[in-house]
Scaffold this motif. Sequence first.
Motif, PDB file in Angstrom:
ATOM      1  N   PHE A 101      -8.271 -77.270   9.901  1.00 57.36           N
ATOM      2  CA  PHE A 101      -8.720 -76.320   8.891  1.00 57.36           C
ATOM      3  C   PHE A 101      -8.482 -74.875   9.319  1.00 57.36           C
ATOM      4  O   PHE A 101      -8.212 -74.019   8.483  1.00 57.36           O
ATOM      5  N   LYS A 102      -8.563 -74.581  10.606  1.00 59.44           N
ATOM      6  CA  LYS A 102      -8.230 -73.242  11.075  1.00 59.44           C
ATOM      7  C   LYS A 102      -6.754 -72.952  10.818  1.00 59.44           C
ATOM      8  O   LYS A 102      -6.398 -71.874  10.339  1.00 59.44           O
ATOM      9  N   GLY A 103      -5.895 -73.891  11.146  1.00 56.80           N
ATOM     10  CA  GLY A 103      -4.469 -73.716  10.895  1.00 56.80           C
ATOM     11  C   GLY A 103      -4.172 -73.583   9.413  1.00 56.80           C
ATOM     12  O   GLY A 103      -3.362 -72.747   9.001  1.00 56.80           O
ATOM     13  N   TYR A 104      -4.814 -74.398   8.611  1.00 54.16           N
ATOM     14  CA  TYR A 104      -4.624 -74.353   7.161  1.00 54.16           C
ATOM     15  C   TYR A 104      -5.056 -72.998   6.601  1.00 54.16           C
ATOM     16  O   TYR A 104      -4.389 -72.439   5.733  1.00 54.16           O
ATOM     17  N   ALA A 105      -6.164 -72.458   7.105  1.00 53.92           N
ATOM     18  CA  ALA A 105      -6.636 -71.152   6.652  1.00 53.92           C
ATOM     19  C   ALA A 105      -5.619 -70.069   6.996  1.00 53.92           C
ATOM     20  O   ALA A 105      -5.318 -69.209   6.153  1.00 53.92           O
ATOM     21  N   TRP A 106      -5.059 -70.102   8.198  1.00 54.87           N
ATOM     22  CA  TRP A 106      -4.066 -69.102   8.589  1.00 54.87           C
ATOM     23  C   TRP A 106      -2.796 -69.225   7.766  1.00 54.87           C
ATOM     24  O   TRP A 106      -2.197 -68.216   7.383  1.00 54.87           O
ATOM     25  N   VAL A 107      -2.368 -70.441   7.473  1.00 57.81           N
ATOM     26  CA  VAL A 107      -1.188 -70.638   6.626  1.00 57.81           C
ATOM     27  C   VAL A 107      -1.441 -70.083   5.235  1.00 57.81           C
ATOM     28  O   VAL A 107      -0.579 -69.413   4.653  1.00 57.81           O
ATOM     29  N   CYS A 108      -2.622 -70.324   4.690  1.00 58.57           N
ATOM     30  CA  CYS A 108      -2.959 -69.796   3.365  1.00 58.57           C
ATOM     31  C   CYS A 108      -2.985 -68.273   3.357  1.00 58.57           C
ATOM     32  O   CYS A 108      -2.478 -67.646   2.432  1.00 58.57           O
ATOM     33  N   PHE A 109      -3.568 -67.660   4.397  1.00 59.37           N
ATOM     34  CA  PHE A 109      -3.580 -66.201   4.493  1.00 59.37           C
ATOM     35  C   PHE A 109      -2.154 -65.665   4.566  1.00 59.37           C
ATOM     36  O   PHE A 109      -1.818 -64.679   3.913  1.00 59.37           O
ATOM     37  N   LEU A 124       0.721 -67.098   3.508  1.00 62.79           N
ATOM     38  CA  LEU A 124       1.428 -67.279   2.244  1.00 62.79           C
ATOM     39  C   LEU A 124       0.931 -66.312   1.171  1.00 62.79           C
ATOM     40  O   LEU A 124       1.725 -65.815   0.364  1.00 62.79           O
ATOM     41  N   THR A 125      -0.360 -66.031   1.169  1.00 62.66           N
ATOM     42  CA  THR A 125      -0.896 -65.054   0.223  1.00 62.66           C
ATOM     43  C   THR A 125      -0.343 -63.662   0.517  1.00 62.66           C
ATOM     44  O   THR A 125       0.012 -62.918  -0.403  1.00 62.66           O
ATOM     45  N   ALA A 126      -0.236 -63.312   1.792  1.00 63.98           N
ATOM     46  CA  ALA A 126       0.320 -62.011   2.170  1.00 63.98           C
ATOM     47  C   ALA A 126       1.785 -61.900   1.744  1.00 63.98           C
ATOM     48  O   ALA A 126       2.217 -60.849   1.263  1.00 63.98           O
ATOM     49  N   ILE A 127       2.561 -62.963   1.909  1.00 63.61           N
ATOM     50  CA  ILE A 127       3.958 -62.951   1.486  1.00 63.61           C
ATOM     51  C   ILE A 127       4.049 -62.780  -0.032  1.00 63.61           C
ATOM     52  O   ILE A 127       4.890 -62.023  -0.530  1.00 63.61           O
ATOM     53  N   ILE A 179       4.623 -56.632  -4.818  1.00 63.20           N
ATOM     54  CA  ILE A 179       4.680 -55.177  -4.674  1.00 63.20           C
ATOM     55  C   ILE A 179       6.130 -54.713  -4.533  1.00 63.20           C
ATOM     56  O   ILE A 179       6.515 -53.680  -5.101  1.00 63.20           O
ATOM     57  N   TYR A 180       6.951 -55.473  -3.822  1.00 60.86           N
ATOM     58  CA  TYR A 180       8.371 -55.130  -3.679  1.00 60.86           C
ATOM     59  C   TYR A 180       9.063 -55.136  -5.044  1.00 60.86           C
ATOM     60  O   TYR A 180       9.846 -54.247  -5.355  1.00 60.86           O
ATOM     61  N   ARG A 181       8.768 -56.144  -5.856  1.00 63.04           N
ATOM     62  CA  ARG A 181       9.366 -56.213  -7.198  1.00 63.04           C
ATOM     63  C   ARG A 181       8.901 -55.054  -8.073  1.00 63.04           C
ATOM     64  O   ARG A 181       9.675 -54.514  -8.844  1.00 63.04           O
ATOM     65  N   LEU A 182       7.647 -54.670  -7.962  1.00 58.91           N
ATOM     66  CA  LEU A 182       7.152 -53.525  -8.727  1.00 58.91           C
ATOM     67  C   LEU A 182       7.823 -52.230  -8.272  1.00 58.91           C
ATOM     68  O   LEU A 182       8.182 -51.381  -9.094  1.00 58.91           O
ATOM     69  N   ALA A 183       8.018 -52.089  -6.966  1.00 55.19           N
ATOM     70  CA  ALA A 183       8.594 -50.850  -6.421  1.00 55.19           C
ATOM     71  C   ALA A 183      10.075 -50.719  -6.753  1.00 55.19           C
ATOM     72  O   ALA A 183      10.573 -49.603  -6.879  1.00 55.19           O
ATOM     73  N   THR A 184      10.790 -51.832  -6.893  1.00 56.75           N
ATOM     74  CA  THR A 184      12.234 -51.762  -7.155  1.00 56.75           C
ATOM     75  C   THR A 184      12.549 -51.790  -8.640  1.00 56.75           C
ATOM     76  O   THR A 184      13.724 -51.762  -9.015  1.00 56.75           O
TER      77      THR A 184
END
Length: 56
Positions: free
Chosen positions: A27-35, A37-40, A46-51
């Motif tokens: 569950f610790k690993g799963y939480a980090w993967v979710c964080f 993927l959410t950051a990506i 934001i990149y699409r909005l900026a371009t």
Amino acid sequence: MKSILLIKEIYLEGFKNLGHFITKNFFKGYAWVCFFLTAITIYAFIYRLATGFAFD
């Protein structure tokens, strides 16, 4: 700064007395993967909005 400490406390409380070692680490690993993927996803949006990407 207060909200970062609050998030840290919530994270630590979520895994306290969880039980089995493998389950806890999964569950610790799963939480980090979710964080991650959410950051990506937020970065890509934001990149699409900026371009000037046309959201049709």
